[in-house]
Design an enzyme around this catalytic site. Structure first.
Site, PDB file in Angstrom:
ATOM      1  N   GLU A   1       1.474   3.816   2.824  1.00 13.89           N
ATOM      2  CA  GLU A   1       2.001   3.373   4.116  1.00 13.89           C
ATOM      3  C   GLU A   1       3.523   3.497   4.138  1.00 13.89           C
ATOM      4  O   GLU A   1       4.263   2.509   4.218  1.00 13.89           O
ATOM      5  CB  GLU A   1       1.534   1.943   4.396  1.00 13.89           C
ATOM      6  CG  GLU A   1       0.019   1.898   4.567  1.00 13.89           C
ATOM      7  CD  GLU A   1      -0.592   0.501   4.505  1.00 13.89           C
ATOM      8  OE1 GLU A   1      -1.826   0.396   4.590  1.00 13.89           O
ATOM      9  OE2 GLU A   1       0.161  -0.480   4.365  1.00 13.89           O
TER      10      GLU A   1
ATOM     11  N   HIS B   1       3.215  -3.217   6.895  1.00 13.18           N
ATOM     12  CA  HIS B   1       2.134  -2.266   6.572  1.00 13.18           C
ATOM     13  C   HIS B   1       2.139  -1.098   7.552  1.00 13.18           C
ATOM     14  O   HIS B   1       2.880  -1.084   8.524  1.00 13.18           O
ATOM     15  CB  HIS B   1       0.764  -2.956   6.666  1.00 13.18           C
ATOM     16  CG  HIS B   1       0.446  -3.849   5.511  1.00 13.18           C
ATOM     17  ND1 HIS B   1      -0.506  -3.534   4.571  1.00 13.18           N
ATOM     18  CD2 HIS B   1       0.962  -5.037   5.148  1.00 13.18           C
ATOM     19  CE1 HIS B   1      -0.552  -4.514   3.673  1.00 13.18           C
ATOM     20  NE2 HIS B   1       0.325  -5.447   4.000  1.00 13.18           N
TER      21      HIS B   1
ATOM     22  N   GLU C   1       1.752  -4.250  11.337  1.00 15.78           N
ATOM     23  CA  GLU C   1       1.106  -2.945  11.223  1.00 15.78           C
ATOM     24  C   GLU C   1       1.825  -1.940  12.114  1.00 15.78           C
ATOM     25  O   GLU C   1       1.946  -2.152  13.312  1.00 15.78           O
ATOM     26  CB  GLU C   1      -0.356  -3.040  11.688  1.00 15.78           C
ATOM     27  CG  GLU C   1      -1.213  -4.008  10.897  1.00 15.78           C
ATOM     28  CD  GLU C   1      -1.685  -3.423   9.573  1.00 15.78           C
ATOM     29  OE1 GLU C   1      -1.263  -2.290   9.235  1.00 15.78           O
ATOM     30  OE2 GLU C   1      -2.479  -4.096   8.895  1.00 15.78           O
TER      31      GLU C   1
ATOM     32  N   HIS D   1       0.857  -1.177   0.000  1.00 14.33           N
ATOM     33  CA  HIS D   1       0.000   0.000   0.000  1.00 14.33           C
ATOM     34  C   HIS D   1       0.901   1.237   0.000  1.00 14.33           C
ATOM     35  O   HIS D   1       1.581   1.512   0.986  1.00 14.33           O
ATOM     36  CB  HIS D   1      -0.906  -0.008   1.239  1.00 14.33           C
ATOM     37  CG  HIS D   1      -1.872  -1.150   1.228  1.00 14.33           C
ATOM     38  ND1 HIS D   1      -2.197  -1.885   2.346  1.00 14.33           N
ATOM     39  CD2 HIS D   1      -2.579  -1.695   0.207  1.00 14.33           C
ATOM     40  CE1 HIS D   1      -3.067  -2.818   2.015  1.00 14.33           C
ATOM     41  NE2 HIS D   1      -3.311  -2.722   0.721  1.00 14.33           N
TER      42      HIS D   1
END
Ligand SMILES: [Zn+2]
Length: 1169
Positions: free
Chosen positions: A824, A918, A1003, A821
């Site tokens: 990010e 991420h 994350e 992504h």
């Protein structure tokens, strides 16, 4: 007077046991027929049944009194029990029986209505029941007959309010002109009968929950009437004794404006201006907060929808996809389903959402069985080239070469011995790409309007203009200030030489001047930033292919970034900051005097001339995202972000240059087309800023900056109105430190694809090739023709001996990927930490290299990163949803990463760990998502028996270790659930299809931590890089061998068995942020009076039972009433339904009973025994 017969009254403290007492009520009344049928009923049912059939006043009153006492003393549970036993129906029947007569007896009706109001608003089906009983229109009629009797009218109005919770009942009342009756009960400001007035307004508010009723009041002009009423009450209620009435009027308007007809009427009748003005006078008083809040919400909701000032919602960047017709902007499409999609990192933890439980994969076969491979086995051997460490012969190990020589020749020597070294690969691929492009002779790419002259002549994805830092006149910035600035900065050193160069022809002089300026700038001011070389960056950037053909480098990417020396705490949120911002927005709508509305930057319009006194913006550089900037007031700008390439959505990431500022003036920026429903900007997060002046003064830093930050839903809609998209405003205010600086603002610390390429080059040069096997290769070519790097890092064998080579070839693989992504960028900084650590001479890193072979694909979505998209690749897909069956042409990086993993599987080298890096915009800390069959089944409440299921709990080792050693990590935020909606993500596919037990998504927050030593601090790149290091450390915990190894060699450095940081993430299971102090969404309804309020109103209605109804009320009575309609009503449910004299009589009777039988305790009696 009716009395309870003692002999028949065997009541042992619970109503249920009232059984058998029924004859006491009815035999005396001569209705023995019912006795038998009711013999098995509970006491309550007996009471209710008697209520419906009682013919005389006394027994009805008594039953009502008993019920009232019972219900008043306990909790809602009692009332719900009564409802379950047919209490509502019984009361309705009694109402119809008593109300239908020619002259109804209000001694009964009043308490009956009161009780019905209390019970009814806890009965969700009361409307339907009332319609069935024929009680709706009857109550409306009673109201009509009592409009002059405040108390009776109030009682009817409460019941109507309660009935109208059902849409059909509300419409029924509307159709029978109930709205007119009730609306005309609302007078201008008065001090009399506040109770009944409030009851009328509340009833009206509930009736306005239906479209039909709103349509009716709009045509009757009642919206205007309500506004005038509100104004009147607001102006005259100077003592603030009728706040509840004013609030109720706002509720009416709130409900009426849920329909577009209502909103139109509201706006055309000057509603916004009125509320804006009235609210300004309420701001200082705390007691008026509820009015301010309701008014602000109402204004936000009613501000007219404004289309974004764009010609098209489609991204300004379009890219022709192979085999597909070029996207035509704004063709009507089918409703966009993807806008509903939730994403791996964001929605993962939405435990509160309704569909969440349905999302667990509970099909055991899907959880445990491996699906068929998505491609034939013949396609796998091509990936053998990505395991150079297996075929490498390490001949140079035997050469007794000087270290210096071996270091400098590392790349050439490896390229001679291995056909797949990075340079070779790259050269071959680039050549192939060029040939392909020439053959295809594809047309030029166009931005959506096709007008971009600078793009013409470029192939679909044009490389940075054929230049490096030495041949471009203007490579770092378009801002004229920039020139001046760097000239000033280097003036001293260059003055002598500049004279000589000015003899050259003009253009040449310009260029060479710039060149020397840049060179000298670097010489004089260039910071020594580890692992960063500006010239290497320039070189890497020239080969980066972008859709628009970027020819400018953003200064921070070129110059480099050093984390600021101190931690940056989260920004405090000023109370009511959002309210203030909304006021400013409303003011913009009401008062256009100071509104400039001047477009000062447009990505699609190069001809735009900016004004001398406005800020200048620019975003056409790698990772840049800003589509349009509009100066709305002198120091306020609306910013519109560019949608992801080839799409019309996913706006969130921004990165742009801003210049021409005046120092120390607060500039307000509003990013008006954000799409996420909430972000950490509401919880202390700030955007980042980089100042060129600061950099030249030795502080080359991205710093967190901005005050008055909030993020809330706004009134903008898509330019073409096609999608029902909600936009959010991110607003922040910045006071720049320097006059005429050139600054850069970004959503988060940028990290470009060129930065990765330059970084890998630096790393490659930094390692000792005799010790570290470092190979950069090309996984594949992206859609735009960029080469996606894959890096192999491991230790060179100690010797070429069979044993050492064997050890090398049997090292388990660890596969790390990131930045699928593009928005990010935090993932890239974590990855940077990981890569630098793995290449370092740290003892732990050495051990890890000796134990594992690392395969790293740092950026899975280069094209997205380069073109400043937030979520997607150029194929307009979220690449992290393509893993099940990736398309080789449209999702090449995913296709080949998966192919490579299949290959590793096929040669028995299934990775020990897979982790995809991420970023998470809605949560704090860093955490992992993993996969577990058992935890998924447990969590879903599946009936599958998990006792016999065997599952290796090893997937918890890494998160547990990280919890101890990584300060930013939070074990409690981790989960291991397999959701259906995530079935095509890297984590789930690698786990399920490749059988990798430890398959994770990592994350990292954009904001900071709410636990551990970083609590209350925003994360900087230092902390993100540290996380990348700690992740490597945690890998030590994986094998026994490793434990031995580390005990032996690195005991002093990392202690996994003792809590060196004494760090354990907090033990709370809070998944998400607490709700924001101010509403992010418009509240779609106005909080109606709660049950307690209604109870309290009802109870108050009996206070003045003995007083004259219609006469002038004394001052004290008025005061008492005011107390009751005030804000802080006591939520006392104590029975006050019956006139005091009757109540007293009944209670005396009951008390007598209690004394006599010694077994009756009504007030504390339990209905449910
Ligand atoms: Zn993500």
């Amino acid at each position: 007077m009716f009395t309870y017969g003692c002999s028949n009254f065997t009541w042992n403290g619970t109503l249920r046991e009232l059984k058998g007492s029924y004859p006491a009520f009815c035999t005396e009344r001569g209705r023995p027929a019912m006795t038998a049928a009711l013999s098995s009923c509970s006491g309550l049912e007996v009471l209710l049944s008697t209520l419906q059939n009682a013919g005389d006043v006394e027994s009805t009153l008594n039953i009502l009194n008993v019920l009232d006492e019972l219900l008043s003393a306990g909790t809602d549970r009692r009332i719900h029990y009564m409802i379950s036993k047919g209490g509502s129906e019984a009361l309705l029947t009694a109402l119809v029986n008593n109300g239908r007569t020619f002259s109804p007896n209000y001694t009964i009706l009043l308490p009956l209505l009161h009780l019905l109001a209390k019970v009814g608003h806890r009965d969700r089906r009361i409307g339907m029941k009332a319609e069935e009983a024929g009680a709706v229109l009857l109550t409306l009629n009673l109201l009509r007959h009592n409009i002059k009797h405040a108390r009776k009218a109030a009682a009817c109005l409460w019941v109507i309010q309660v009935f109208s919770s059902s849409v059909s009942t509300a419409n029924l009342i509307g159709e029978n002109h109930g709205l007119d009756v009730i609306y005309h009960l609302i007078p201008p400001y008065t001090t009399k009968h506040l109770h009944s007035i409030k009851a009328a307004i509340n009833a009206l508010a509930v009736l306005l929950c239906t479209k039909a009723n709103v349509g009716y009041v709009v045509t009757k002009g009642y919206i205007s009437g309500l506004l005038r009423l509100y104004e009147d009450w607001h102006n005259k209620d100077t003592q603030h004794v009728a706040i509840a009435i004013r609030h109720a009027l706002l509720c009416c308007l709130h409900n009426a404006t849920d329909s577009s007809a209502g909103r139109q009427a509201f706006i055309s009748q000057g509603g916004i201006r009125l509320l804006y003005q009235t609210t300004q006078t309420c701001l200082l008083s705390k007691s008026l907060a509820s009015l301010v809040e309701a008014s602000v919400q109402l204004m936000r909701k009613c501000l007219p929808k404004t289309p974004l000032p764009l010609r098209s919602d489609q991204s300004a960047y379009t890219f022709p996809l192979p085999g597909q017709p070029a996207a035509v902007p704004d063709v009507d499409e089918a409703p966009d389903e993807s806008s509903e999609e939730s994403d791996e990192d964001e929605e993962e933890q939405e435990a509160g959402s309704k569909d969440y439980d349905d999302d667990f994969e509970t099909d055991l076969n899907k959880l445990r069985l491996r699906p068929e491979p998505d491609r034939p086995a013949e396609l796998l051997p091509q990936y053998s080239r990505l395991c150079p460490e297996l075929s490498h012969d390490f001949q140079d190990l035997d050469l007794s070469s000087e270290p210096e020589e071996s270091s400098s020749s590392s790349s050439s020597s490896s390229s001679s011995s291995s056909s797949s070294s990075s340079d070779d690969d790259e050269a071959v691929l680039l050549d192939r790409m060029d040939r392909k492009r020439r053959a295809a002779n594809s047309g030029s790419s166009t931005s959506s309007d096709g007008s971009e002259t600078s793009i013409k002549g470029h192939s679909p994805a044009a490389p940075l203009a054929t230049c490096d830092s030495h041949s471009s006149g203007n490579i770092l910035s378009t801002s004229p200030i920039f020139r001046t600035m760097i000239e000033e900065a280097t003036a001293e050193a260059s003055s002598a030489q500049r004279g000589d160069e000015q003899d050259d022809d003009e253009e040449g002089a310009e260029r060479s001047l710039h060149r020397t300026v840049i060179d000298r700038l670097l010489e004089r001011h260039g910071a020594c930033i580890p692992h960063h070389q500006p010239k290497l960056y320039c070189a890497a950037a020239t080969r980066t292919r972008s859709i628009p053909g970027f020819s400018i480098l953003a200064f921070p990417d070129f110059w480099g970034h050093l984390p600021p020396p101190r931690h940056e705490p989260m920004a405090p949120r000023r109370p009511n900051i959002q309210r203030q911002k909304v006021f400013e927005d409303v003011q913009r709508f009401l008062n256009t005097d100071d509104i400039i509305n001047q477009v000062v930057f447009d990505l699609e319009d190069n001809s735009l001339q900016s004004h001398s006194d406005s800020l200048r913006f620019y975003s056409k550089f790698e990772c840049g995202n800003l589509r349009k900037a509009i100066q709305v007031r002198r120091y306020e700008y609306d910013l519109i972000l560019n949608a992801d390439a080839n799409t019309s959505q996913h706006t969130q990431w921004f990165y742009f240059e801003v210049s021409n500022m005046v120092a120390n003036v607060p500039y307000r920026f509003n990013v008006i087309n954000c799409e996420k429903i909430n972000t950490q900007f509401n919880y202390g997060m700030q955007p980042v800023l980089y100042s060129v002046k600061e950099a030249l003064e030795g502080r080359p830093q991205w710093v967190r900056t901005g005050t008055d930050i909030c993020y809330f839903r706004n009134h903008f809609c898509p330019a073409r109105g096609r999608r029902r998209t909600t936009f959010y405003t991110l607003t922040f205010t910045i006071s720049f430190k320097h006059n005429e600086d050139v600054c850069y603002l970004a959503y988060h610390y940028p990290y470009t694809f060129s930065a990765l390429k330059a970084h890998l080059k630096v790393l490659q040069k930094s390692v000792d090739p005799a010790k570290v096997f470092f190979r950069q290769q090309i996984l594949c070519e992206t859609l735009a023709g960029n080469s996606c790097p894959v890096v192999t890092i491991t230790a060179c064998p100690a010797s070429r001996g069979w044993k050492d080579l064997h050890q090398l070839r049997n090292r388990p693989c660890i596969v790390l990927t990131g930045r699928v992504h593009p928005g990010e960028s935090n993932a890239s900084w974590v990855m940077k930490g990981t890569l630098e650590f793995l290449c370092s001479s740290d003892l732990v890193a050495q051990s890890l290299r000796e134990a594992f072979v690392f395969k790293v694909i740092p950026i899975l979505n280069p094209d997205g990163v380069i073109n400043g998209t937030n979520r997607c690749d150029l194929n307009s897909e979220d690449l992290n949803r393509q893993w099940c069956k990736p398309d080789p042409v449209l999702s090449p990086t995913i296709y080949h990463t998966k192919g490579f993993l299949y290959y590793l599987n096929s040669i028995g080298r299934t990775p020990l760990v897979f982790c995809d890096y991420h970023g998470h915009s809605r949560k704090k800390n860093v955490f992992l998502y993993g996969c577990s069959v058992k935890e998924t089944l447990w969590q879903s409440g599946s009936a599958v028996d998990t006792v016999g299921l065997k599952e290796d709990p090893g997937y918890r080792t890494i998160p547990k270790t990280l919890d101890r050693i990584a300060p930013a990590f939070s074990f409690n935020s981790c989960n291991y659930l397999v959701e259906k909606s995530r079935s095509a993500t890297a984590r789930v596919v690698v786990w399920r299809e490749m059988g990798v037990l430890r398959s994770y998504t990592m994350e990292s927050t954009y904001n900071g931590c709410d636990q551990g030593i970083y609590k209350g601090l925003q994360t900087g790149t230092r902390e993100l890089q540290e996380m990348g290091v700690k992740f490597c450390h945690s890998l030590l915990s994986l094998t026994k061998d490793m434990k031995a190894l580390y005990t032996r060699r690195v005991n002093k450095h990392v202690d996994l068995d003792h809590n060196i940081l004494d760090h354990n993430s907090h033990n709370s299971f809070e998944d998400d942020e607490p709700s924001c102090v101010e509403e992010i969404e418009y509240s779609t309804y106005c909080p109606m009076p709660k049950g307690a309020d209604l109870d309290s109103d009802v109870n108050c209605n009996m206070v003045n039972a003995g007083e004259e109804e219609e006469g002038d009320e004394g001052h004290s009575a008025a005061k008492r009433q005011q107390g009751c309609v005030g804000q802080s009503q006591q939520s006392n449910m104590k029975g006050r339904l019956l006139p005091s004299q009757i109540r007293q009589a009944s209670i005396e009777v009951l008390s007598d009973k209690r004394n006599m039988c010694n077994s009756v305790n009504v007030t504390n009696g339990q209905i449910i025994g």
